[in-house]
Write a protein that holds these residues in place. Structure first.
Motif, PDB file in Angstrom:
ATOM      1  N   VAL A  88       0.877  -1.384   0.382  1.00  6.33           N
ATOM      2  CA  VAL A  88      -0.295  -0.331  -0.164  1.00  6.33           C
ATOM      3  C   VAL A  88       0.872   1.183  -0.407  1.00  6.33           C
ATOM      4  O   VAL A  88       1.841   1.333   0.838  1.00  6.33           O
ATOM      5  N   PHE A  89       0.708   1.963  -0.834  1.00  3.56           N
ATOM      6  CA  PHE A  89       1.601   4.002  -1.292  1.00  3.56           C
ATOM      7  C   PHE A  89       0.108   4.466  -0.520  1.00  3.56           C
ATOM      8  O   PHE A  89      -0.765   4.967  -1.460  1.00  3.56           O
ATOM      9  N   VAL A  90       1.072   4.976   0.208  1.00  4.79           N
ATOM     10  CA  VAL A  90       0.026   6.141   0.631  1.00  4.79           C
ATOM     11  C   VAL A  90       0.677   7.660   0.133  1.00  4.79           C
ATOM     12  O   VAL A  90       1.613   8.021   0.506  1.00  4.79           O
ATOM     13  N   ALA A 141       0.084  -3.674  -6.291  1.00  2.00           N
ATOM     14  CA  ALA A 141       0.028  -2.342  -5.813  1.00  2.00           C
ATOM     15  C   ALA A 141      -1.378  -1.850  -5.401  1.00  2.00           C
ATOM     16  O   ALA A 141      -2.256  -1.526  -6.453  1.00  2.00           O
ATOM     17  N   VAL A 142      -1.929  -1.208  -4.126  1.00  2.00           N
ATOM     18  CA  VAL A 142      -2.487  -0.294  -3.603  1.00  2.00           C
ATOM     19  C   VAL A 142      -2.063   1.327  -2.973  1.00  2.00           C
ATOM     20  O   VAL A 142      -1.261   1.586  -2.785  1.00  2.00           O
ATOM     21  N   ILE A 143      -2.927   1.856  -4.217  1.00  2.00           N
ATOM     22  CA  ILE A 143      -2.578   3.242  -3.710  1.00  2.00           C
ATOM     23  C   ILE A 143      -3.558   4.072  -2.860  1.00  2.00           C
ATOM     24  O   ILE A 143      -4.771   4.515  -3.989  1.00  2.00           O
ATOM     25  N   LEU A 144      -3.099   4.726  -1.591  1.00  2.00           N
ATOM     26  CA  LEU A 144      -4.218   5.513  -1.409  1.00  2.00           C
ATOM     27  C   LEU A 144      -3.862   6.874  -1.787  1.00  2.00           C
ATOM     28  O   LEU A 144      -2.918   7.387  -1.175  1.00  2.00           O
ATOM     29  N   ILE A 161      -1.558  -1.001 -11.285  1.00  2.00           N
ATOM     30  CA  ILE A 161      -1.781  -0.705  -9.759  1.00  2.00           C
ATOM     31  C   ILE A 161      -2.800  -1.670  -9.434  1.00  2.00           C
ATOM     32  O   ILE A 161      -3.791  -2.263 -10.619  1.00  2.00           O
ATOM     33  N   GLU A 162      -3.499  -2.738  -8.819  1.00  2.00           N
ATOM     34  CA  GLU A 162      -4.441  -2.867  -8.786  1.00  2.00           C
ATOM     35  C   GLU A 162      -5.787  -2.806  -8.375  1.00  2.00           C
ATOM     36  O   GLU A 162      -6.539  -2.737  -8.505  1.00  2.00           O
ATOM     37  N   LYS A 163      -5.788  -1.494  -7.404  1.00  6.89           N
ATOM     38  CA  LYS A 163      -6.781  -0.971  -6.356  1.00  6.89           C
ATOM     39  C   LYS A 163      -6.007   0.475  -6.047  1.00  6.89           C
ATOM     40  O   LYS A 163      -5.268   0.781  -6.250  1.00  6.89           O
ATOM     41  N   PHE A 164      -7.081   1.831  -6.679  1.00  6.33           N
ATOM     42  CA  PHE A 164      -6.645   2.811  -6.007  1.00  6.33           C
ATOM     43  C   PHE A 164      -8.126   2.933  -4.854  1.00  6.33           C
ATOM     44  O   PHE A 164      -8.885   3.285  -5.334  1.00  6.33           O
ATOM     45  N   LEU A 165      -7.500   3.657  -4.220  1.00  6.13           N
ATOM     46  CA  LEU A 165      -9.036   4.232  -2.537  1.00  6.13           C
ATOM     47  C   LEU A 165      -8.529   5.755  -2.712  1.00  6.13           C
ATOM     48  O   LEU A 165      -7.396   6.569  -2.053  1.00  6.13           O
ATOM     49  N   PRO A 166      -9.453   6.758  -2.787  1.00  4.79           N
ATOM     50  CA  PRO A 166      -9.517   7.786  -2.713  1.00  4.79           C
ATOM     51  C   PRO A 166      -9.685   8.237  -1.516  1.00  4.79           C
ATOM     52  O   PRO A 166     -10.711   7.953  -0.918  1.00  4.79           O
ATOM     53  N   ILE A 167      -9.005   8.661  -0.887  1.00  6.68           N
ATOM     54  CA  ILE A 167      -8.862   9.539   0.437  1.00  6.68           C
ATOM     55  C   ILE A 167      -8.872  11.354   0.741  1.00  6.68           C
ATOM     56  O   ILE A 167      -8.023  11.538  -0.049  1.00  6.68           O
ATOM     57  N   ASP A 168      -9.593  11.926   1.339  1.00  8.76           N
ATOM     58  CA  ASP A 168      -9.789  13.032   1.394  1.00  8.76           C
ATOM     59  C   ASP A 168      -8.383  13.655   3.019  1.00  8.76           C
ATOM     60  O   ASP A 168      -8.583  13.436   3.748  1.00  8.76           O
TER      61      ASP A 168
END
Length: 110
Positions: free
Chosen positions: A16-18, A39-42, A58-65
């Motif tokens: 997980v990449f922040v 890879a997962v990117i936040l 990458i496998e997944k992207f998670l949007p975070i504020d």
């Protein structure tokens, strides 16, 4: 031999990449993919890295504020995505050894 072992261990690992950084760092995620990293990117909703999912880098992207440093919100997003959410507990200075041991025991249960 050691390099071969490290690469073997890395293959298939979820990393997980922040925050992805600037778009010039795309090569990092491409290389991780070549090495078998899932890879997962936040990152922020408007991040350039969101497109890396469509291209298969990458496998997944998670949007975070990230404008509000709400740790609980970040953990909630990670949990919903099926990612590990490490627990933590603030340890305070205690007046005696017995209270300190009770506090440590409680922290270990989390």
């Amino acid at each position: 031999e050691a390099k071969k072992l490290r690469r073997h261990v890395l293959r298939g690992a979820i990393v997980v990449f922040v925050t992805a950084g600037y778009s010039g760092k795309k090569f990092i995620y491409e290389r991780a993919k070549e090495l078998g990293v899932r890879a997962v990117i936040l990152d922020a909703e408007e991040s350039w890295s969101k497109s890396l999912v469509d291209s298969g880098v990458i496998e997944k992207f998670l949007p975070i504020d990230f404008s509000d440093s709400d740790l609980h919100c970040t953990r909630e997003v990670m949990a919903k995505a099926g990612l590990p959410t490490p627990a933590n507990m603030l340890l305070k200075e205690m007046p005696d050894k017995q209270a300190e041991e009770a506090q440590l025991k409680k922290a270990a249960e989390k």
